[in-house]
Motif scaffolding. Structure first.
Motif, PDB file in Angstrom:
ATOM      1  N   PHE A 296      50.738  42.013  49.463  1.00  0.00           N
ATOM      2  CA  PHE A 296      51.093  40.720  48.879  1.00  0.00           C
ATOM      3  C   PHE A 296      50.580  39.594  49.779  1.00  0.00           C
ATOM      4  O   PHE A 296      51.121  39.345  50.855  1.00  0.00           O
ATOM      5  N   ASN A 297      49.527  38.926  49.326  1.00  0.00           N
ATOM      6  CA  ASN A 297      48.985  37.791  50.079  1.00  0.00           C
ATOM      7  C   ASN A 297      48.147  36.910  49.163  1.00  0.00           C
ATOM      8  O   ASN A 297      47.700  37.356  48.094  1.00  0.00           O
ATOM      9  N   PRO A 298      47.905  35.649  49.557  1.00  0.00           N
ATOM     10  CA  PRO A 298      47.198  34.690  48.687  1.00  0.00           C
ATOM     11  C   PRO A 298      45.777  35.100  48.322  1.00  0.00           C
ATOM     12  O   PRO A 298      45.235  34.620  47.315  1.00  0.00           O
ATOM     13  N   SER A 299      45.168  35.986  49.108  1.00  0.00           N
ATOM     14  CA  SER A 299      43.784  36.392  48.828  1.00  0.00           C
ATOM     15  C   SER A 299      43.670  37.178  47.521  1.00  0.00           C
ATOM     16  O   SER A 299      42.570  37.365  46.996  1.00  0.00           O
ATOM     17  N   LYS A 300      44.797  37.638  46.977  1.00  0.00           N
ATOM     18  CA  LYS A 300      44.773  38.409  45.720  1.00  0.00           C
ATOM     19  C   LYS A 300      44.676  37.511  44.482  1.00  0.00           C
ATOM     20  O   LYS A 300      44.624  38.014  43.356  1.00  0.00           O
ATOM     21  N   LYS A 301      44.658  36.206  44.691  1.00  0.00           N
ATOM     22  CA  LYS A 301      44.581  35.268  43.567  1.00  0.00           C
ATOM     23  C   LYS A 301      43.286  35.468  42.790  1.00  0.00           C
ATOM     24  O   LYS A 301      42.204  35.592  43.373  1.00  0.00           O
ATOM     25  N   GLU A 302      43.380  35.501  41.461  1.00  0.00           N
ATOM     26  CA  GLU A 302      42.214  35.633  40.593  1.00  0.00           C
ATOM     27  C   GLU A 302      42.276  34.565  39.504  1.00  0.00           C
ATOM     28  O   GLU A 302      43.301  34.409  38.842  1.00  0.00           O
ATOM     29  N   GLU A 303      41.188  33.859  39.343  1.00  0.00           N
ATOM     30  CA  GLU A 303      41.111  32.845  38.287  1.00  0.00           C
ATOM     31  C   GLU A 303      41.189  33.529  36.917  1.00  0.00           C
ATOM     32  O   GLU A 303      40.590  34.579  36.707  1.00  0.00           O
ATOM     33  N   ASP A 304      41.941  32.939  36.027  1.00  0.00           N
ATOM     34  CA  ASP A 304      42.100  33.447  34.657  1.00  0.00           C
ATOM     35  C   ASP A 304      42.655  34.871  34.602  1.00  0.00           C
ATOM     36  O   ASP A 304      42.404  35.619  33.657  1.00  0.00           O
ATOM     37  N   PHE A 305      43.415  35.262  35.645  1.00  0.00           N
ATOM     38  CA  PHE A 305      43.955  36.630  35.690  1.00  0.00           C
ATOM     39  C   PHE A 305      44.828  36.920  34.475  1.00  0.00           C
ATOM     40  O   PHE A 305      44.683  37.952  33.818  1.00  0.00           O
ATOM     41  N   PHE A 306      45.741  36.036  34.135  1.00  0.00           N
ATOM     42  CA  PHE A 306      46.686  36.298  33.046  1.00  0.00           C
ATOM     43  C   PHE A 306      45.994  36.312  31.681  1.00  0.00           C
ATOM     44  O   PHE A 306      46.386  37.057  30.788  1.00  0.00           O
ATOM     45  N   GLN A 307      44.942  35.520  31.542  1.00  0.00           N
ATOM     46  CA  GLN A 307      44.225  35.504  30.263  1.00  0.00           C
ATOM     47  C   GLN A 307      43.372  36.761  30.108  1.00  0.00           C
ATOM     48  O   GLN A 307      43.392  37.402  29.058  1.00  0.00           O
ATOM     49  N   ARG A 308      42.650  37.126  31.168  1.00  0.00           N
ATOM     50  CA  ARG A 308      41.781  38.303  31.094  1.00  0.00           C
ATOM     51  C   ARG A 308      42.581  39.588  30.906  1.00  0.00           C
ATOM     52  O   ARG A 308      42.199  40.461  30.133  1.00  0.00           O
ATOM     53  N   LYS A 309      43.679  39.702  31.641  1.00  0.00           N
ATOM     54  CA  LYS A 309      44.432  40.954  31.652  1.00  0.00           C
ATOM     55  C   LYS A 309      45.427  41.062  30.501  1.00  0.00           C
ATOM     56  O   LYS A 309      45.630  42.149  29.938  1.00  0.00           O
ATOM     57  N   PHE A 310      46.031  39.938  30.116  1.00  0.00           N
ATOM     58  CA  PHE A 310      47.116  39.996  29.132  1.00  0.00           C
ATOM     59  C   PHE A 310      46.907  39.087  27.924  1.00  0.00           C
ATOM     60  O   PHE A 310      47.755  39.038  27.041  1.00  0.00           O
ATOM     61  N   GLY A 311      45.811  38.353  27.914  1.00  0.00           N
ATOM     62  CA  GLY A 311      45.548  37.461  26.783  1.00  0.00           C
ATOM     63  C   GLY A 311      46.440  36.246  26.734  1.00  0.00           C
ATOM     64  O   GLY A 311      46.625  35.636  25.670  1.00  0.00           O
ATOM     65  N   VAL A 312      47.019  35.860  27.878  1.00  0.00           N
ATOM     66  CA  VAL A 312      47.902  34.698  27.932  1.00  0.00           C
ATOM     67  C   VAL A 312      47.060  33.432  28.080  1.00  0.00           C
ATOM     68  O   VAL A 312      46.296  33.288  29.033  1.00  0.00           O
ATOM     69  N   GLN A 313      47.213  32.516  27.142  1.00  0.00           N
ATOM     70  CA  GLN A 313      46.505  31.238  27.206  1.00  0.00           C
ATOM     71  C   GLN A 313      47.291  30.297  28.126  1.00  0.00           C
ATOM     72  O   GLN A 313      48.242  29.655  27.703  1.00  0.00           O
ATOM     73  N   VAL A 314      46.868  30.244  29.384  1.00  0.00           N
ATOM     74  CA  VAL A 314      47.610  29.476  30.384  1.00  0.00           C
ATOM     75  C   VAL A 314      47.390  27.981  30.182  1.00  0.00           C
ATOM     76  O   VAL A 314      46.254  27.499  30.048  1.00  0.00           O
ATOM     77  N   ARG A 315      48.526  27.256  30.158  1.00  0.00           N
ATOM     78  CA  ARG A 315      48.479  25.785  30.132  1.00  0.00           C
ATOM     79  C   ARG A 315      49.276  25.258  31.306  1.00  0.00           C
ATOM     80  O   ARG A 315      50.354  25.768  31.610  1.00  0.00           O
ATOM     81  N   GLY A 316      48.761  24.258  31.967  1.00  0.00           N
ATOM     82  CA  GLY A 316      49.476  23.652  33.081  1.00  0.00           C
ATOM     83  C   GLY A 316      49.641  24.619  34.236  1.00  0.00           C
ATOM     84  O   GLY A 316      48.775  25.449  34.528  1.00  0.00           O
ATOM     85  N   ASN A 317      50.790  24.553  34.895  1.00  0.00           N
ATOM     86  CA  ASN A 317      51.092  25.441  36.026  1.00  0.00           C
ATOM     87  C   ASN A 317      51.744  26.729  35.537  1.00  0.00           C
ATOM     88  O   ASN A 317      52.377  26.752  34.477  1.00  0.00           O
ATOM     89  N   VAL A 318      51.597  27.778  36.347  1.00  0.00           N
ATOM     90  CA  VAL A 318      52.217  29.065  36.014  1.00  0.00           C
ATOM     91  C   VAL A 318      53.486  29.235  36.842  1.00  0.00           C
ATOM     92  O   VAL A 318      53.442  29.236  38.077  1.00  0.00           O
ATOM     93  N   VAL A 319      54.619  29.373  36.148  1.00  0.00           N
ATOM     94  CA  VAL A 319      55.914  29.628  36.794  1.00  0.00           C
ATOM     95  C   VAL A 319      56.252  31.090  36.554  1.00  0.00           C
ATOM     96  O   VAL A 319      56.302  31.554  35.416  1.00  0.00           O
ATOM     97  N   LEU A 320      56.492  31.835  37.637  1.00  0.00           N
ATOM     98  CA  LEU A 320      56.624  33.286  37.551  1.00  0.00           C
ATOM     99  C   LEU A 320      58.034  33.771  37.882  1.00  0.00           C
ATOM    100  O   LEU A 320      58.704  33.229  38.762  1.00  0.00           O
ATOM    101  N   TYR A 321      58.462  34.816  37.168  1.00  0.00           N
ATOM    102  CA  TYR A 321      59.675  35.567  37.509  1.00  0.00           C
ATOM    103  C   TYR A 321      59.270  37.032  37.594  1.00  0.00           C
ATOM    104  O   TYR A 321      58.546  37.548  36.725  1.00  0.00           O
ATOM    105  N   VAL A 322      59.737  37.746  38.616  1.00  0.00           N
ATOM    106  CA  VAL A 322      59.511  39.185  38.737  1.00  0.00           C
ATOM    107  C   VAL A 322      60.858  39.852  38.973  1.00  0.00           C
ATOM    108  O   VAL A 322      61.614  39.439  39.863  1.00  0.00           O
TER     109      VAL A 322
END
Length: 486
Positions: A296-322
């Motif tokens: 778990f570290n910031p280097s794992k960040k990927e642009e458009d990760f949620f759209q490519r992997k899950f088809g989520v059309q991201v708008r604005g900021n991403v707020v996450l719950y796990v």
């Protein structure tokens, strides 16, 4: 001797006598032997048939009672369970005699030492939850550093790995309010045979296996410790609304804790709670768990990760719950925030019994992705902007550390222990109400500079909590070692 006594008194039922005579070596009828072995499903040597019968009869008796419920079959089930427990009582008596023998040996200068090995007992190991994750980390460290411990769980599968011992379940049933999590119950005799090989017992969960292991450890005279990982009484109250049930649950937990040599809890908040519920303060120790910053570290960040992997059309900021999608996690507060920020994207990673309800209530900007693990989970963290965790029943909050290690500022509840990771206004915010969650989340969403500052501070905090070092210290304490570096 006991059988001969009952036989001479005419206390053995005539229907059972052919079988009991064979088991106790009073007859050699081959047909009786064939029937017994078929009935018990065993090829064990003859002198072990009594043990096999005591091991399997309770299950057979209970199955008969469920098919034909009556006072007669209930009585048979109770008798079977009493007979099944007999070896544990004999072991307790045997242990008392062993202690006397050790005292005699000691008087002659002979010190008898049992080989050190810890039995780490957990009702959950392969599932996706914090307690299971801890048991897997402990087993991995035991393998890496050749530590004298085994993780012991119940599982109906052929899994063979080092430092892992799996008992076969005699019974299996779903947990109330958590249908996907199965509670598995082994036979008492199989557990008794197993724990004879250990010098200490640690109970990680107060489930069927944990409670049974506690009883067996006491019968064998083994030092026993317990970890309060999960606030089960608070969960019971959340689902039933019964304060009486919650109070009874805390009293039972306190009894278990006070009967153990040491009790571990992952936070100061729950140390205080246990003390208030009647656990002796001198028994309670706080242990901190670190986080895997290589995963778990910031280097794992990927642009458009949620759209490519899950088809989520991201708008604005991403707020996450796990985390688990369940009522006690207070996800209604997460949905409340999502409704107040319709131009941003709210993502839930996890699954559970409350998912259907969340699907009904959620606004359009909320997406549920299900369970993620490993690299995919690390990418989900790092590709988000803020971590929002409203749970009020956390005893620690491992996911908060994982989010911080991924460079996310966090907003958490003031209830439970989640807030112990947070320095208000530095690496995150602590909220006291739904409106407070909205106000503090809004400050982060509206200010990139504030997010950047808090992200750096969150990362710094997580990096100070080394996973290996914190867990090795914990294992040392479970092994009863003081001031020893592994």
């Amino acid at each position: 001797v006991g059988y001969d006594f009952l036989l001479n008194k005419g206390k053995i039922p005539s229907a059972l006598k052919p079988f009991t005579d064979f088991i106790f070596m009073h007859s050699d009828n081959p047909m009786t032997e064939l029937f017994l072995r078929t009935f018990l499903g065993t090829n064990a040597e003859r002198h072990l048939l009594l043990k096999e019968a005591l091991d399997k009869v309770p299950k057979l008796a209970l199955e008969k009672f469920l098919k034909e419920p009556s006072t007669s079959t209930l009585g048979e089930s109770i008798l079977a369970l009493i007979l099944h427990s007999l070896p544990a009582f004999l072991a307790y008596g045997q242990k008392a005699e062993e202690k006397k023998a050790e005292e005699v040996a000691k008087s002659f200068g002979i010190i008898l030492k049992r080989k050190e090995r810890l039995a780490y007992i957990t009702d959950t190991h392969f599932e996706i939850n914090g307690v299971a994750r801890s048991s897997r980390i402990i087993r991995e460290l035991a393998q890496r550093y050749d530590l004298p411990l085994d993780v012991i769980a119940v599982w109906d599968g052929d899994v063979r790995e080092n430092n892992l011992v799996l008992l076969k379940p005699a019974f299996e049933f779903s947990t109330p309010f958590y249908e996907e999590f199965k509670l598995r119950v082994p036979t008492l005799i199989s557990l008794l045979d197993l724990l004879r090989n250990y010098s200490r017992v640690h109970i990680a969960t107060p489930g069927p296996l944990g409670i049974m292991a506690f009883g067996v450890a006491k019968a064998l005279g083994l030092p026993t410790t317990f970890t309060f990982h999960t606030d089960v009484p608070a969960y019971a109250y959340t689902y039933t609304g019964s304060p009486e049930l919650m109070d009874i649950s805390y009293k039972l937990i306190a009894l278990l804790c006070n009967a153990c040599e040491r009790v571990f809890t992952p936070s100061e908040a729950y140390k205080k709670l246990l003390k208030e519920k009647g656990v002796k303060e001198e028994k309670i120790k706080v242990f901190k768990r670190g986080v895997d910053t290589s995963l778990f570290n910031p280097s794992k960040k990927e642009e458009d990760f949620f759209q490519r992997k899950f088809g989520v059309q991201v708008r604005g900021n991403v707020v996450l719950y796990v985390g688990r999608v369940s009522k006690e996690k207070n996800l209604d507060a997460f949905l409340y925030c999502a409704k107040n920020f319709p131009e941003d994207t709210f993502i839930i990673v996890g699954d559970g019994p409350y998912r259907e309800e969340v699907e009904k209530k959620k606004p359009r900007n909320v997406y549920l992705l299900g369970y993620l693990t490993g690299e995919e989970l690390a990418k989900a963290y790092a590709s988000a902007d803020v971590f929002l965790f409203p749970s009020e029943t956390e005893t620690y909050g491992q996911v908060i550390l994982e989010a911080m290690a991924s460079g996310l500022p966090v907003v958490v509840s003031s209830k439970g222990a989640s807030h112990e990771h947070v320095e208000e206004g530095v690496n995150g915010f602590i909220a006291h109400s739904y409106e407070d969650f909205v106000e503090k989340l809004g400050r982060l969403l509206e200010s990139p500079r504030l997010r950047e500052f808090m992200s750096a501070e969150a990362l710094r905090y997580a990096q100070s909590m080394d996973l290996t070092e914190t867990y090795l210290d914990y294992i040392n304490k479970l092994l009863g070692r003081v001031g020893v570096k592994v």
